[in-house]
Design a protein around this motif. Sequence first.
Motif, mmCIF file in Angstrom:
data_model
loop_
_atom_site.group_PDB
_atom_site.id
_atom_site.type_symbol
_atom_site.label_atom_id
_atom_site.label_comp_id
_atom_site.label_asym_id
_atom_site.label_seq_id
_atom_site.Cartn_x
_atom_site.Cartn_y
_atom_site.Cartn_z
ATOM 1 N N LEU A 318 15.757 -34.246 61.436
ATOM 2 C CA LEU A 318 15.551 -35.654 61.740
ATOM 3 C C LEU A 318 13.962 -36.172 61.482
ATOM 4 O O LEU A 318 13.800 -37.266 61.109
ATOM 5 C CB LEU A 318 15.885 -36.079 63.410
ATOM 6 N N MET A 319 13.247 -35.370 61.973
ATOM 7 C CA MET A 319 11.688 -35.766 61.652
ATOM 8 C C MET A 319 11.668 -35.958 60.023
ATOM 9 O O MET A 319 10.852 -36.609 59.649
ATOM 10 C CB MET A 319 10.805 -34.557 61.875
ATOM 11 N N ALA A 320 12.184 -35.103 59.190
ATOM 12 C CA ALA A 320 12.001 -35.111 57.759
ATOM 13 C C ALA A 320 12.810 -36.609 57.216
ATOM 14 O O ALA A 320 12.620 -37.013 55.939
ATOM 15 C CB ALA A 320 12.921 -34.162 57.253
ATOM 16 N N LEU A 323 11.836 -39.675 61.819
ATOM 17 C CA LEU A 323 11.856 -39.895 63.260
ATOM 18 C C LEU A 323 10.640 -38.957 63.811
ATOM 19 O O LEU A 323 10.497 -37.840 63.515
ATOM 20 C CB LEU A 323 13.002 -39.290 64.017
#
Lengths: 363, 243
Positions: A318-320, A323
């Motif tokens: 999700l960070m990619a 976020l």
Amino acid sequence: MEHLSQEDQERLAQTGLEVGMQNRCGSFFQIDQDVVQTTCGAEGIEMLPIKIALEKYDWMRDYYWNAVPADADKYTKYVAKQETPQGLVVIAHPGVKVAMPLQACLFLREEAVQHVHNIFIAREDSEIHIISGCASSWQKERGAHIGVTEIYVGKGARVTSTMIHNWGEGISVFPRSATIVEEEGTFLSNYVCMQPVNRVVMYPTARLVGKNAVARFSSIVVATPGSFLDLGSRTILAAEQTSTELISRAITTGGTVISRGHILGEKENTRGHIECKGLILKDGTIHAIPEIEGTLTGTELSHEAAVGKIARHEIEYLMARGLSEDEATATIIRGFLDVKISGLPEVLQRQIDDAIDKAESGF
Amino acid sequence: MLDISDLHVSVDGTEVLHDINLHIGQGETHVLMGPNGSGKSTLLKAIMGFGSYTITSGSIIFKGEDITHMPIHERAHLGMGMMFQHPPAISGLKLGKLLTATSHMDEGVIEALAQSVNMEQFLARDINVGFSGGEMKRSEVLQLKVQQPDYLMLDEPESGVDLENMNLMGKEIAALLEKDIHIINRRRSGLIITHTGYILDYLEADQGHVMISGRIRCHGNAREILRVVKEKGYGECLRCKPR
């Protein structure tokens, strides 16, 4: 209700209580031991304080201390020995279907112990949805709530019981509830507790006594530091072709959750499944104890249980997508708690979603 | 766009990538080949900034900024995107919800984008839960179409994709890399891991690299490298002098 302080009104709103009665077809409100309001606008549905119901209908005695035995444990005994029973009786007359929920609100303000005895009766082919919001005053530091609830789901009837708790850190809660479901009847039970509480101990039981009866229990709980939640649900498949599902999602941020489940399959062509998932966000305890017990060849029972932390690769995924770590974590937790309950009216699902959303910011 | 110099990467204390040097200019697409386990995916994940991959020395410069130790999401905000080979299944998280959370785009816009990759039915589904290989890839492409990264890394876009899906995927990836725009005006760059080279049927690569045992051994024309590997295997590349 309007005379409560702003803080208390907000606490009640978090349990799904609609002070203005929007989206509600009836309302029952008990503060400590006083019934302060009983209103019901739906035809064919009766909402009565239990004391009055017992006086009004002789046959109430058949339902009084039937599903739950009065001598089951010290808590039921305590409630049974009270001179004046307090609590709510809901009767849905045959064929009456109301999609709009009834609300029962139990509020603990000053007394040390609040005791409640509720009886919900859904006659043949009726349908009712009950949302019970339980909360304590923001000023209340210590106290206990003992609630007995007996639910009778008649032939072809449908009952959903949704309970949202918002107690305080010093409050101990001992719900004692049991349900009897007859032929083709459906019982859905939902429990949500996202706020700190001292202790909740309960193990509601559904007994499916008629062919094709269905019971589904879902619980979504968070144990904050100092909270001890000993929760379970049990279904007895006591008639042919009955089925059940027990679903729980537990999160600990430092507290303890004991997540029990028990299905007893004792008749032919019965099915049951337990799904128990736990997420440990901060050191705390999640103890899953799923039990499945079959006594003959024609029953099929299964369970799955998992306890762990959020997988790192899910957060990084999700960070990619942009976020931050905190946003990704909260998004995954929200997903974990997202148990969609089939057959639940949308207004109730929204209530459950709201209770979760409000707590989400705390993770 | 991307400048990697003397990069060394360790996993659990063991060095797995040695002395990597790679330069990808604006508008360029590069292809990375190499045998299984040679470290290709590791390089992509290290560039994206995943925690298990520790950069022990060297640097990654992206759009002129040193991102060697920057958190993943900040790299994403800078314009870096990645198509995962094995994206995780996250139960309870709807694909549509993730797309709105990451983009702040209008639901209608997202729906139209989903339609373009036949994913409109999947917006209400938990992300990657029970998705087939092709559906997972389409979900990845959709996420990238929403994200619109300037620099795109694709980890084996062909794997697990049937021919029909491959056609759709190939065209979509080409569009993401602005292959429809004249090379002079093209601004987007890409790094693609491929085993089969099928992706080259849909887009031209400007350069190819071969990685063996954690080192980039050969650089050259992507199609030529592919032809040599098909004929002689990777053994030929071992003769290349690492640079």
